[in-house]
Design an enzyme around this catalytic site. Structure first.
Site, PDB file in Angstrom:
ATOM      1  N   THR A 100       0.629  -1.237   0.100  1.00 33.08           N
ATOM      2  CA  THR A 100       0.190   0.262   0.015  1.00 33.08           C
ATOM      3  C   THR A 100       0.651   1.287   0.494  1.00 33.08           C
ATOM      4  OG1 THR A 100      -1.555  -1.439   1.443  1.00 33.08           O
ATOM      5  CG2 THR A 100      -1.352   0.962   0.912  1.00 33.08           C
TER       6      THR A 100
ATOM      7  N   ASN B 294      -6.481 -10.265  -6.843  1.00 37.37           N
ATOM      8  CA  ASN B 294      -6.466 -10.558  -5.560  1.00 37.37           C
ATOM      9  C   ASN B 294      -8.435 -11.421  -5.157  1.00 37.37           C
ATOM     10  OD1 ASN B 294      -7.299  -7.953  -5.388  1.00 37.37           O
ATOM     11  ND2 ASN B 294      -7.481  -8.011  -3.368  1.00 37.37           N
TER      12      ASN B 294
ATOM     13  N   GLN C 140       0.361 -10.029  -5.942  1.00 39.50           N
ATOM     14  CA  GLN C 140      -0.313 -11.662  -5.954  1.00 39.50           C
ATOM     15  C   GLN C 140       0.723 -12.410  -7.119  1.00 39.50           C
ATOM     16  OE1 GLN C 140      -1.974 -13.065  -3.572  1.00 39.50           O
ATOM     17  NE2 GLN C 140      -3.308 -10.765  -3.258  1.00 39.50           N
TER      18      GLN C 140
ATOM     19  N   SER D 292       5.331  -7.271  -1.394  1.00 41.78           N
ATOM     20  CA  SER D 292       4.391  -7.418  -0.284  1.00 41.78           C
ATOM     21  C   SER D 292       4.309  -8.876   0.713  1.00 41.78           C
ATOM     22  CB  SER D 292       2.493  -6.863   0.037  1.00 41.78           C
ATOM     23  OG  SER D 292       2.544  -6.842   1.373  1.00 41.78           O
TER      24      SER D 292
ATOM     25  N   HIS E 142       4.616 -10.428   2.887  1.00 43.93           N
ATOM     26  CA  HIS E 142       3.060 -11.323   4.069  1.00 43.93           C
ATOM     27  C   HIS E 142       2.700 -12.438   2.555  1.00 43.93           C
ATOM     28  CE1 HIS E 142      -0.773  -9.043   4.042  1.00 43.93           C
ATOM     29  NE2 HIS E 142      -0.064  -7.994   3.582  1.00 43.93           N
TER      30      HIS E 142
ATOM     31  N   THR F  81      14.474   4.696   9.632  1.00 36.58           N
ATOM     32  CA  THR F  81      15.250   2.947   9.558  1.00 36.58           C
ATOM     33  C   THR F  81      14.613   1.966   9.215  1.00 36.58           C
ATOM     34  OG1 THR F  81      16.394   3.983  12.018  1.00 36.58           O
ATOM     35  CG2 THR F  81      16.374   2.076  11.561  1.00 36.58           C
TER      36      THR F  81
ATOM     37  N   CYS G 285      -8.149  -6.601   3.054  1.00 35.42           N
ATOM     38  CA  CYS G 285      -7.721  -4.820   3.591  1.00 35.42           C
ATOM     39  C   CYS G 285      -9.127  -4.105   4.073  1.00 35.42           C
ATOM     40  CB  CYS G 285      -6.909  -4.482   2.791  1.00 35.42           C
ATOM     41  SG  CYS G 285      -5.250  -5.657   2.193  1.00 35.42           S
TER      42      CYS G 285
HETATM   43  N1  PLP Z   1      -2.854  -5.316  -3.893  1.00 35.91           N
HETATM   44  C1  PLP Z   1      -3.268  -6.733  -3.851  1.00 35.91           C
HETATM   45  C2  PLP Z   1      -3.449  -7.144  -5.086  1.00 35.91           C
HETATM   46  C3  PLP Z   1      -3.704  -7.265  -2.153  1.00 35.91           C
HETATM   47  O1  PLP Z   1      -3.808  -7.724  -2.682  1.00 35.91           O
HETATM   48  C4  PLP Z   1      -2.941  -7.085  -1.240  1.00 35.91           C
HETATM   49  C5  PLP Z   1      -3.643  -6.575  -0.388  1.00 35.91           C
HETATM   50  O2  PLP Z   1      -4.586  -7.308   0.303  1.00 35.91           O
HETATM   51  C6  PLP Z   1      -2.879  -5.124  -1.444  1.00 35.91           C
HETATM   52  C7  PLP Z   1      -2.461  -4.849  -2.540  1.00 35.91           C
HETATM   53  C8  PLP Z   1      -1.435  -4.323  -0.279  1.00 35.91           C
HETATM   54  O3  PLP Z   1      -0.508  -4.987  -0.016  1.00 35.91           O
HETATM   55  P1  PLP Z   1       0.176  -4.601   1.304  1.00 35.91           P
HETATM   56  O4  PLP Z   1      -1.252  -5.033   3.058  1.00 35.91           O
HETATM   57  O5  PLP Z   1       1.212  -5.146   1.426  1.00 35.91           O
HETATM   58  O6  PLP Z   1      -0.701  -2.839   2.156  1.00 35.91           O
END
Ligand code: PLP
Length: 376
Positions: free
Chosen positions: A70, A149, A177, A197, A199, A235, A321
């Site tokens: 994000t 996603n 993704q 990302s 995670h 940092t 999210c």
């Molecule tokens: N873009 C996509 C396609 C995602 O699936 C997600 C998370 O659900 C994000 C962006 C946002 O990622 P982050 O959780 O690292 O902000």
């Protein structure tokens, strides 16, 4: 518990955790410090940058560490606004993550930017021609995600980048993704920006990447101590970065074996879902193997997801999210899925840790839950 919400987030691998722990407990120096502890941290951080650059097929100097995708998306878009000259328009697809849509909406409210949303076509795939037809002399940026996603559909993001290569516009692809699901190379197309990302691929939360192609105009996103080549101060999260590099290396290395196995698990689900009267919203021929988005007539997605949760199964009704918002519904409708089907949608997303036994138990639980809810 059966965890089938891996597009929202994933379990952190033990190997990744072990590596990260070392940088929390032993090599915990500030990577910007001049003493030996700091130098060790800095060296490892730069090794991680090189490793990630190798895996994404780009230069280490093109990799910037952020706190999330994000943040990376905000940086790419907000930086590009600075170089727009008199141009005002950003072209995005209707199925972008909220990190993109809410950023361009915010800019349209505050900075005189306009945005054009291109609806996805049948099966949730965005047409390159439709995107290109919206790009005119007023356009300074185009955004198309690599993989959606919610549906799992693979978008023509490489093709669009190639078509935009000699146009004077910034091109951002949200590639969150892709890692561990499809190959991604920064060299296959003309991306100015790509975002990732940790995670989402068995790495830690709070670690993201913005790829910026060499030569692309960019502005610092966070000012301060001048970290990340003066572009993103603060940092760096060395344990997170080390964990992200390790997780990416594992995910990319295992992709070839993991994807066919996960694909077979998805095939195992498809017929029982159809037999139960379910509708498959994901285009199974053009999507990442781990994802299947489904609906059952007359059953609300939230009701189904809650009932599954009570039976120990975690699935999503919407992008995590933005859970409990209308995002998923709006997104599915913009991809041509009718209102009732969209409001019944749940997303099942597996990982390399998902087993045959879990899939079979899930199908059994789903059958029971759907039968009960159909009677209610
Ligand atoms: N873009 C996509 C396609 C995602 O699936 C997600 C998370 O659900 C994000 C962006 C946002 O990622 P982050 O959780 O690292 O902000």
């Amino acid at each position: 518990m059966i965890y089938l919400d891996n597009n929202a987030t994933t379990l952190v691998e033990k190997r990744v955790l072990d590596k990260m722990n070392l940088y929390h407990s032993e090599h915990y120096g500030n990577p910007n410090a001049v003493h030996s502890l700091g130098i060790t941290a800095a060296r490892t951080m730069e090794e991680s940058r090189r490793k990630i650059a190798g895996l994404l097929d780009c230069l280490p100097a093109e990799i910037y560490f952020t706190s999330s995708a994000t943040e990376a998306i905000n940086w790419a878009i907000r930086s590009s606004v600075h170089f727009r000259g008199n141009r005002r328009k950003i072209v995005i697809s209707s199925i972008e993550h909220k990190a993109v849509t809410n950023t361009v909406k915010d800019l349209s409210n505050t900075s005189g930017i306009s945005y054009k949303e291109i609806r996805a076509g049948k099966g949730g795939i965005v047409s390159v021609e439709d995107m290109l037809s919206a790009v005119d002399d007023d356009t300074f940026m185009v955004c198309l995600m690599a993989v959606n996603n919610v549906l799992g559909t693979i978008q023509p993001y490489e093709e669009l980048g190639k078509a935009l290569a000699d146009r004077d516009v910034f091109y951002l692809t949200d590639a969150v993704q892709t890692i561990g699901k499809i190959p991604f190379s920064a060299r296959t197309s003309a991306y100015d920006f790509a975002t990732f990302s940790a995670h989402k691929f068995h790495g830690p939360k709070g670690a993201g990447i913005l790829y910026i192609k060499s030569g692309t105009k960019r502005r610092p996103f966070i000012t301060g101590g001048g970290q990340e080549s003066g572009m993103r101060s603060g940092t760096q999260d060395v344990p997170g970065i080390v964990g992200m590099a390790e997780a990416m290396e594992i995910a990319v290395g295992e992709l070839k074996n993991a994807v066919p196995r996960i694909g077979k698990l998805r095939e195992r689900m498809a017929n029982p879902i159809r037999d139960l009267g379910g509708v498959i919203n994901t285009d199974l021929g053009n999507s990442i193997a781990n994802t299947i988005n489904i609906s059952f007539p007359k059953i609300k997605g939230e009701v189904l997801a809650n009932a599954l949760s009570e039976s120990g199964v975690c699935v999503a009704t919407s992008s995590a999210c933005s859970a409990r918002s209308e995002n998923s519904q709006r997104l599915l409708e913009s991809a041509g899925i009718d209102h009732d089907t969209a409001s019944g949608a749940i997303r099942i997303s597996m990982s390399k840790f998902t087993t045959v036994e879990e899939v079979e138990t899930f199908i059994e639980i789903l059958s029971n839950v759907v039968r009960v809810l159909q009677i209610c």
